[in-house]
Design an enzyme around this catalytic site. Structure first.
Site, PDB file in Angstrom:
ATOM      1  N   CYS A   2     -50.920 -27.637  20.697  1.00  0.00           N
ATOM      2  CA  CYS A   2     -52.140 -29.052  21.061  1.00  0.00           C
ATOM      3  C   CYS A   2     -51.775 -29.773  19.949  1.00  0.00           C
ATOM      4  CB  CYS A   2     -53.338 -28.318  21.109  1.00  0.00           C
ATOM      5  SG  CYS A   2     -53.887 -27.309  22.334  1.00  0.00           S
TER       6      CYS A   2
HETATM    7  N1  GLN Z   1     -55.449 -21.803  22.409  1.00  0.00           N
HETATM    8  C1  GLN Z   1     -55.919 -22.980  22.972  1.00  0.00           C
HETATM    9  C2  GLN Z   1     -55.656 -23.150  24.206  1.00  0.00           C
HETATM   10  O1  GLN Z   1     -54.993 -22.500  24.705  1.00  0.00           O
HETATM   11  C3  GLN Z   1     -55.554 -24.378  22.256  1.00  0.00           C
HETATM   12  C4  GLN Z   1     -54.158 -24.401  22.366  1.00  0.00           C
HETATM   13  C5  GLN Z   1     -53.274 -24.899  21.344  1.00  0.00           C
HETATM   14  O2  GLN Z   1     -53.594 -25.353  20.385  1.00  0.00           O
HETATM   15  N2  GLN Z   1     -52.145 -25.045  21.543  1.00  0.00           N
HETATM   16  O3  GLN Z   1     -56.739 -23.947  25.066  1.00  0.00           O
END
Ligand code: GLN
Length: 265
Positions: A2
């Site tokens: 993200c």
């Molecule tokens: N783990 C969180 C999700 O799957 C945030 C994703 C990320 O930062 N890759 O939504």
């Protein structure tokens, strides 16, 4: 892992913050530069929250598609201006659902929240923290994801009167304690204060004379971008004067924290 971005400053078109930059959030959806081993693209959805005035809840737009595929949003972003914005592009952690409601920003009232990272040992590692939340909060989570639970934990503290800074710090520290090696870059705003943590992930600050941008990655090669060190809390405010504070995360002592640091103007 993200990518997220927060902005406070004069009203500008959303496209100017997200799309019209060489390495801005839109480009980071397919060509991020600093994912630190957590995925390759951010194509599992996106979200943008923006404020229209000083009292109304923000407008939030979320989709479970890559930002680059949403031509309608591109048109909205070009025609919509705001003085305070929080946006995120998602790379779903393996095993977590790809759905609109799992995309940041999460919101309640004036608050917008985003998480960039992963909670290790999910869900067992944080089951004890979750158990302390009201049952209604648990059965109405936006999605069965680590980020949605982190928002519920932060929101619970905000509802009890904590400041943005206090809520982010408390949740990062308590989750970090039970889920070591988690990546906990959190971001929270009410349109006036913009707060963020770094916890084993990237964040940079761009400070202008009347604006502040916090972003997982710089949107261009302007040398004014300042990387934030790990395990830090950043708090930005424009009033009464533009101010960005960066300090180590962790319990504060009664005296002024000697490591408390203000970014130069
Ligand atoms: N783990 C969180 C999700 O799957 C945030 C994703 C990320 O930062 N890759 O939504």
């Amino acid at each position: 892992m993200c990518r997220h971005l927060g902005y406070l400053g004069p009203a500008v078109p959303l496209a100017g913050l997200l799309a019209d930059r060489p390495t801005g959030l839109l480009r980071q959806t397919w060509a991020p530069a600093d994912m630190r081993g957590g995925g390759t693209v951010n194509a599992d959805g996106f979200g943008v929250g923006w404020y229209t005035d000083d009292t109304s809840p923000p407008v939030r737009y979320r989709r479970a598609v890559p930002m680059w595929t949403d031509a309608s949003f591109a048109a909205v972003a070009a025609a919509t201006s705001s003085h305070a914005v929080l946006a995120a592009a998602r790379s779903a952690t393996v095993g977590m659902p790809v759905t609109e409601t799992a995309c940041a920003p999460f919101t309640e009232g004036r608050w917008l929240f985003s998480h960039n990272g992963v909670v290790t040992g999910w869900p067992g590692s944080v089951a004890g923290l979750a158990a302390a939340l009201p049952t209604v909060d648990l059965i109405t989570l936006d999605a069965p994801t680590d980020s949605a639970l982190l928002w519920a934990l932060v929101r619970h503290r905000l509802r009890a009167g904590a400041s943005a800074e206090e809520a982010l710090e408390a949740v990062a520290v308590e989750v970090g304690a039970v889920a070591p090696d988690s990546r906990l870059n959190l971001m929270l705003t009410d349109g006036v204060t913009l707060a963020a943590t770094t916890w084993w992930h990237s964040l940079s600050v761009l400070r202008g004379p009347d604006s502040v941008v916090l972003a997982s990655e710089p949107w261009d090669d302007d040398p004014q971008w300042t990387p934030v060190g790990d395990r830090a809390l950043v708090v930005a405010e424009l009033h009464p004067t533009p101010d960005v504070r960066v300090r180590p995360l962790g319990p504060r002592t009664a005296e002024k924290d000697p490591a408390d640091d203000r970014l130069p103007a």
